[in-house]
Design an enzyme around this catalytic site. Structure first.
Site, PDB file in Angstrom:
ATOM      1  N   VAL A 161       0.849  -1.189   0.000  1.00  0.00           N
ATOM      2  CA  VAL A 161       0.000   0.000   0.000  1.00  0.00           C
ATOM      3  C   VAL A 161       0.887   1.243   0.000  1.00  0.00           C
ATOM      4  CG1 VAL A 161      -1.864   1.210   1.147  1.00  0.00           C
ATOM      5  CG2 VAL A 161      -1.731  -1.262   1.299  1.00  0.00           C
ATOM      6  N   CYS A 162       0.826   1.996  -1.081  1.00  0.00           N
ATOM      7  CA  CYS A 162       1.642   3.207  -1.197  1.00  0.00           C
ATOM      8  C   CYS A 162       0.816   4.413  -0.802  1.00  0.00           C
ATOM      9  CB  CYS A 162       2.130   3.393  -2.625  1.00  0.00           C
ATOM     10  SG  CYS A 162       3.072   2.005  -3.220  1.00  0.00           S
ATOM     11  N   THR A 163       1.268   5.122   0.221  1.00  0.00           N
ATOM     12  CA  THR A 163       0.611   6.364   0.615  1.00  0.00           C
ATOM     13  C   THR A 163       1.663   7.455   0.674  1.00  0.00           C
ATOM     14  OG1 THR A 163       0.936   5.766   2.909  1.00  0.00           O
ATOM     15  CG2 THR A 163      -1.192   5.250   1.965  1.00  0.00           C
TER      16      THR A 163
END
Lengths: 294, 88
Positions: free
Chosen positions: A83-85
């Site tokens: 998950v890229c935030t």
């Protein structure tokens, strides 16, 4: 009725907030242009590479000894969500949209009895995912020190992922990021990166690759270098798209905030003026009635 | 006879143009690609790419590239390099 002094205080506080949001909007707009260029410049490579991957994958028969990154482990029990935030907030719903997409998918898979683990890139996903799925975060990759995403950063993440995969802990990896469409629209995307999604045979392969292709050194070796690179490129692309989306989202959010602050200042100013007039009128009435009483 | 040539790195599309010939530093030796080359795929080693714009005469443009691979198909030559050192 609020007193004149508190109204004045509120007006000046909203004004200074407005100055901040306005400045943030300008900064985001300037950064957006660069991030957008980077994201768009990164697309050709990712597209070409996935084209090559597909044409290679379609010509290679998947056997038990084919590489795991291509064929998978044959199971679909353990999923790894990358998950890229972003590292900073105040970007509207940017981070929560990505996290929500990941969360929905995770709930769905867990209902089917699968195991889901999270691999976080960036700081902002941790709070929510850590609360909802405690003990399922396997790693958090810090991106705080990175100003401009480089391919090396993506490669570091990819190498780590591949090492985890070769350890045999996971079957499928998904990549979550926000695809940049415009400053107003960023689409949270769920992309399967391991194993490589097979090209669903849509008619003839692109470019009509029917002729025998010569390989140098040979197919397996090319595949062995290509597969890890493909992962790195997909991650790199996700990071670039994310960077552009973040700035776009922040720009829009800050534009809204600036406008709201403007509205609020107008409302407060009107209230302030009315209160002031009321006070003057009361004072006048007091003076006049005082004079008349004499 | 133009050959469509593309050089792409993860950061950007470096070159996309029609040229006469390109010499690519393949991992098992340099190879030149002209128009009408047979389908071919090769990994590349770190080295110099030489682009001949108009015939074999004249000085080729040289670009240092690192890692990656080259693909030749009926649409032309695509070099996917990890890094490319060019001005601009």
């Amino acid at each position: 009725m609020a007193s004149l002094k508190t109204l004045k205080g509120r007006i000046s506080s909203v004004k200074s907030t407005q100055k901040i949001t306005k400045a943030m909007k300008m900064v985001a707009a300037a950064k957006l242009r660069r991030a957008q260029q980077a994201a768009e410049a990164g697309r050709p490579y990712a597209q070409r590479l996935s084209g090559v991957m597909e044409s290679l994958a379609s010509r290679i028969t998947v056997g038990p000894e084919s590489p795991k990154l291509l064929a998978g482990t044959g199971a679909s029990q353990t999923h790894l969500f990358v998950v890229c935030t972003s590292d900073r907030g105040l970007a509207g719903a940017f981070n929560s949209n990505i996290v929500r997409a990941a969360r929905r998918r995770a709930d769905e898979l867990m209902r089917q009895g699968k195991t889901v683990h999270f691999y976080l890139v960036g700081r902002k996903g941790r709070a929510v995912i850590g609360r909802l799925f405690p003990r399922q975060i396997v790693h958090q990759h810090e991106t705080g020190h990175i100003k401009q995403v480089s391919f090396g950063d993506a490669q570091a993440i990819a190498n780590d992922l591949i090492a985890r995969f070769n350890g045999g802990n996971y079957d499928i990896a998904h990549l979550f990021y926000a695809r940049f469409q415009s400053a107003l629209v960023q689409e949270p995307t769920d992309q399967q990166i391991i194993p490589v999604p097979m090209a669903t045979s849509t008619g003839a392969p692109a470019g009509g690759v029917t002729a025998a292709v010569e390989y140098e050194p040979d197919e397996e070796e090319i595949l062995a270098t290509l597969l890890p690179r493909n992962i790195a490129v997909q991650i790199f692309r996700a990071l670039l798209e994310n960077a552009a989306s973040e700035q776009g989202s922040r720009m829009t959010a800050m534009d809204n905030a600036t406008r709201n602050a403007g509205d609020m200042i107008n409302r407060l100013t009107i209230q302030y003026n009315r209160t002031r007039q009321a006070a003057i009128t009361t004072e006048l009435v007091e003076i006049i009635s005082g004079a008349e009483a004499l | 006879m133009p050959l469509h040539f593309e050089l792409v790195t993860p950061e950007r599309l470096v070159r996309s143009e029609d040229v006469h010939m390109v010499v690519v530093p393949g991992s098992e030796g340099d190879f030149g690609v002209l128009e009408g080359h047979a389908p071919f795929m090769s990994t590349i080693r770190n080295g110099e790419l030489a682009i001949y714009r108009s015939g074999m005469t004249g000085e080729p443009e040289r670009i240092t590239i690192e890692g990656g691979f080259a693909e030749v198909n009926d649409r032309g030559l695509t070099v996917l390099a990890e890094r490319a050192n060019t001005p601009i």
